[in-house]
Design a protein around this motif. Structure first.
Motif, PDB file in Angstrom:
ATOM      1  N   LEU A  17      16.690   3.946  -3.763  1.00 49.82           N
ATOM      2  CA  LEU A  17      16.193   2.785  -3.022  1.00 49.82           C
ATOM      3  C   LEU A  17      17.075   1.741  -3.825  1.00 49.82           C
ATOM      4  N   MET A  18      18.132   1.251  -3.377  1.00 51.06           N
ATOM      5  CA  MET A  18      18.921   0.423  -4.030  1.00 51.06           C
ATOM      6  C   MET A  18      18.927  -1.192  -3.615  1.00 51.06           C
ATOM      7  N   GLU A  19      18.743  -1.054  -2.173  1.00 50.53           N
ATOM      8  CA  GLU A  19      18.622  -2.295  -1.430  1.00 50.53           C
ATOM      9  C   GLU A  19      17.756  -3.292  -1.685  1.00 50.53           C
ATOM     10  N   LEU A  20      17.910  -4.401  -1.913  1.00 46.86           N
ATOM     11  CA  LEU A  20      16.643  -5.455  -2.038  1.00 46.86           C
ATOM     12  C   LEU A  20      15.541  -5.364  -1.076  1.00 46.86           C
ATOM     13  N   GLN A  21      15.987  -5.421   0.014  1.00 49.28           N
ATOM     14  CA  GLN A  21      14.916  -5.338   1.176  1.00 49.28           C
ATOM     15  C   GLN A  21      13.995  -4.237   1.146  1.00 49.28           C
ATOM     16  N   GLY A  22      14.410  -3.041   0.768  1.00 54.44           N
ATOM     17  CA  GLY A  22      13.639  -1.757   0.663  1.00 54.44           C
ATOM     18  C   GLY A  22      12.678  -2.055  -0.667  1.00 54.44           C
ATOM     19  N   GLN A  23      13.476  -2.445  -1.758  1.00 54.78           N
ATOM     20  CA  GLN A  23      12.552  -2.344  -2.972  1.00 54.78           C
ATOM     21  C   GLN A  23      11.476  -3.662  -2.947  1.00 54.78           C
ATOM     22  N   ARG A  24      11.773  -4.579  -2.342  1.00 57.56           N
ATOM     23  CA  ARG A  24      10.689  -5.587  -2.170  1.00 57.56           C
ATOM     24  C   ARG A  24       9.422  -5.141  -1.187  1.00 57.56           C
ATOM     25  N   GLN A  25       9.995  -4.494  -0.379  1.00 57.20           N
ATOM     26  CA  GLN A  25       8.998  -3.718   0.660  1.00 57.20           C
ATOM     27  C   GLN A  25       7.985  -2.863   0.123  1.00 57.20           C
ATOM     28  N   VAL A  26       8.429  -1.994  -0.827  1.00 55.71           N
ATOM     29  CA  VAL A  26       7.632  -1.242  -1.640  1.00 55.71           C
ATOM     30  C   VAL A  26       6.564  -2.058  -2.557  1.00 55.71           C
ATOM     31  N   VAL A  27       7.043  -2.785  -3.287  1.00 58.15           N
ATOM     32  CA  VAL A  27       6.203  -3.695  -3.970  1.00 58.15           C
ATOM     33  C   VAL A  27       5.085  -4.256  -3.027  1.00 58.15           C
ATOM     34  N   PHE A  28       5.824  -5.211  -2.004  1.00 59.90           N
ATOM     35  CA  PHE A  28       4.811  -5.808  -0.921  1.00 59.90           C
ATOM     36  C   PHE A  28       3.767  -4.646  -0.523  1.00 59.90           C
ATOM     37  N   ASN A  29       4.176  -3.242  -0.237  1.00 61.94           N
ATOM     38  CA  ASN A  29       3.436  -2.390   0.096  1.00 61.94           C
ATOM     39  C   ASN A  29       2.207  -2.201  -0.872  1.00 61.94           C
ATOM     40  N   LEU A  30       2.466  -2.071  -1.962  1.00 67.50           N
ATOM     41  CA  LEU A  30       1.381  -1.937  -3.134  1.00 67.50           C
ATOM     42  C   LEU A  30       0.394  -2.789  -3.231  1.00 67.50           C
ATOM     43  N   PHE A  31       0.706  -3.960  -3.145  1.00 74.08           N
ATOM     44  CA  PHE A  31      -0.267  -5.069  -3.178  1.00 74.08           C
ATOM     45  C   PHE A  31      -1.018  -5.437  -1.801  1.00 74.08           C
ATOM     46  N   LYS A  32      -0.181  -5.103  -0.890  1.00 71.55           N
ATOM     47  CA  LYS A  32      -0.923  -5.134   0.463  1.00 71.55           C
ATOM     48  C   LYS A  32      -1.985  -4.181   0.862  1.00 71.55           C
ATOM     49  N   ALA A  33      -1.801  -3.322   0.140  1.00 71.26           N
ATOM     50  CA  ALA A  33      -2.635  -1.906   0.114  1.00 71.26           C
ATOM     51  C   ALA A  33      -4.056  -2.191  -0.725  1.00 71.26           C
ATOM     52  N   LEU A  34      -3.621  -2.863  -1.873  1.00 74.80           N
ATOM     53  CA  LEU A  34      -4.682  -3.341  -2.754  1.00 74.80           C
ATOM     54  C   LEU A  34      -5.609  -4.635  -1.951  1.00 74.80           C
ATOM     55  N   GLN A  35      -4.713  -5.401  -1.336  1.00 70.93           N
ATOM     56  CA  GLN A  35      -5.571  -6.225  -0.782  1.00 70.93           C
ATOM     57  C   GLN A  35      -6.469  -5.764   0.562  1.00 70.93           C
TER      58      GLN A  35
END
Length: 350
Positions: free
Chosen positions: A236-254
């Motif tokens: 997972l090397m591209e910015l878009q994919g990396q930021r999406q994973v971090v986003f998904n983590l916190f969205k799931a917590l939300q």
């Protein structure tokens, strides 16, 4: 073949501070690297020995910085100790020859070593002019006082400001992993759907309760995006994919917190420890699990967390904890709530 010493005449300013005198001058890199040396504390008993052992990786980094045209506006500080090569102050100039081991380095040994190494790759670097402060015949105590004054009293810039400036600085002056981590943090702060929209505290922002300092966010995310780290391991090397994973983590917590997510008084994830602990959980638990599930979506993450309304992780749980203890508490609580599903496929072991 040993290089023959040159005679240097350099304009200078004589400065008196308290009971000490020093000279502010400029020297070509070739001369500076020839006359200076590091007196290592614990390896020599000579007066003025206050330096640590050189770090090869830091020297290599500085060498690259030099070869890319980096700037050195800060002074390098020397203690002139040679009894055979006298330094003279004549008509607002310093006069000396470039004999080796003429001056101990009080501050800047890694910069000088990096510059010296750069000269071996590109001799023209030897013409680079560098600002230098020269004291004479200081004792070890006096060298220690100056070293500590520079390295403890003169505090570095706040990390949030450093990380923010990475967004505009020249490429040769930046840490690529920190820049990528900053980009992800800024996405969390700016995206309309982000659980942290407007919650990343930038330099100059008014002081307020809750929110995540940019330095905290970058420091937490950076280990995910460094070379050979967890994102690279799952390709997972591209910015878009990396930021999406971090986003998904916190969205799931939300989603687990529902309407209590925005409660800055009780939601632990609205504070530094919660953010850092969650990123650690992502790195050490969620990504390995999600990889076996072949899914790192919000749904997959949310379904693996049994964060019921009576098990929410609250800020009160980490009050009074400091340093690494508070993020670890958040991490441990997330592990308690972790309810991974069975993997989609069997893992081969033979």
């Amino acid at each position: 073949m040993e290089k023959k010493p040159d005679t240097i005449r350099s304009p200078c300013i004589k400065i008196n501070q308290g009971n000490k005198v020093f000279y502010l001058t400029k020297l070509p890199a070739s001369a500076l690297t020839q006359i200076s040396y590091a007196a290592i504390r614990g390896q020599t008993d000579e007066q003025g020995a206050v330096q640590r052992v050189l770090n090869p990786s830091r020297i290599s980094s500085i060498k690259s910085f030099v070869l890319q045209g980096g700037d050195f506006p800060n002074t390098l500080v020397l203690n002139w100790v040679s009894q055979n090569n006298k330094i003279e102050h004549i008509d607002n100039s310093l006069l000396f020859t470039t004999d080796e081991h003429s001056a101990q380095i009080i501050d800047g040994q890694h910069r000088i070593a990096g510059i010296r190494s750069a000269i071996t790759s590109d001799p023209l670097i030897g013409k680079l002019e560098l600002p230098v402060v020269i004291y004479q015949n200081l004792s070890t105590k006096e060298c220690a006082d100056i070293f500590l004054s520079i390295n403890t009293e003169q505090k570095p810039a706040p990390r949030s400001l450093v990380f923010d400036l990475y967004g505009i600085a020249s490429s040769e002056n930046i840490d690529p992993a920190a820049v990528r981590a900053r980009d992800i943090a800024m996405f969390l702060n700016e995206d309309e759907q982000s659980p942290y929209q407007g919650q990343i505290k930038l330099p100059g922002a008014p002081t307020r309760k809750g929110g995540i300092a940019l330095s905290t966010a970058v420091s937490a995310i950076k280990p995910l995006v460094e070379e050979k780290s967890v994102f690279e391991q799952i390709d997972l090397m591209e910015l878009q994919g990396q930021r999406q994973v971090v986003f998904n983590l916190f969205k799931a917590l939300q989603e687990n917190y529902k309407n209590k997510w925005g409660d800055h008084r009780s939601n632990a994830f609205m504070y530094a420890a919660g953010f850092t602990g969650a990123i650690d959980f992502l790195k050490l638990k969620l990504i390995p699990y999600c990889t076996t599930m072949e899914s790192i979506t919000i749904k997959t993450i949310s379904e693996s967390l049994a964060l019921l309304s009576d098990r929410l992780i609250l800020q009160d749980e980490v009050k009074g904890l400091g340093g690494k203890d508070a993020p670890k508490k958040i991490f441990d609580r997330l592990v308690e709530c972790f309810a991974p599903q069975k993997t989609k496929r069997k893992i081969e072991i033979i």
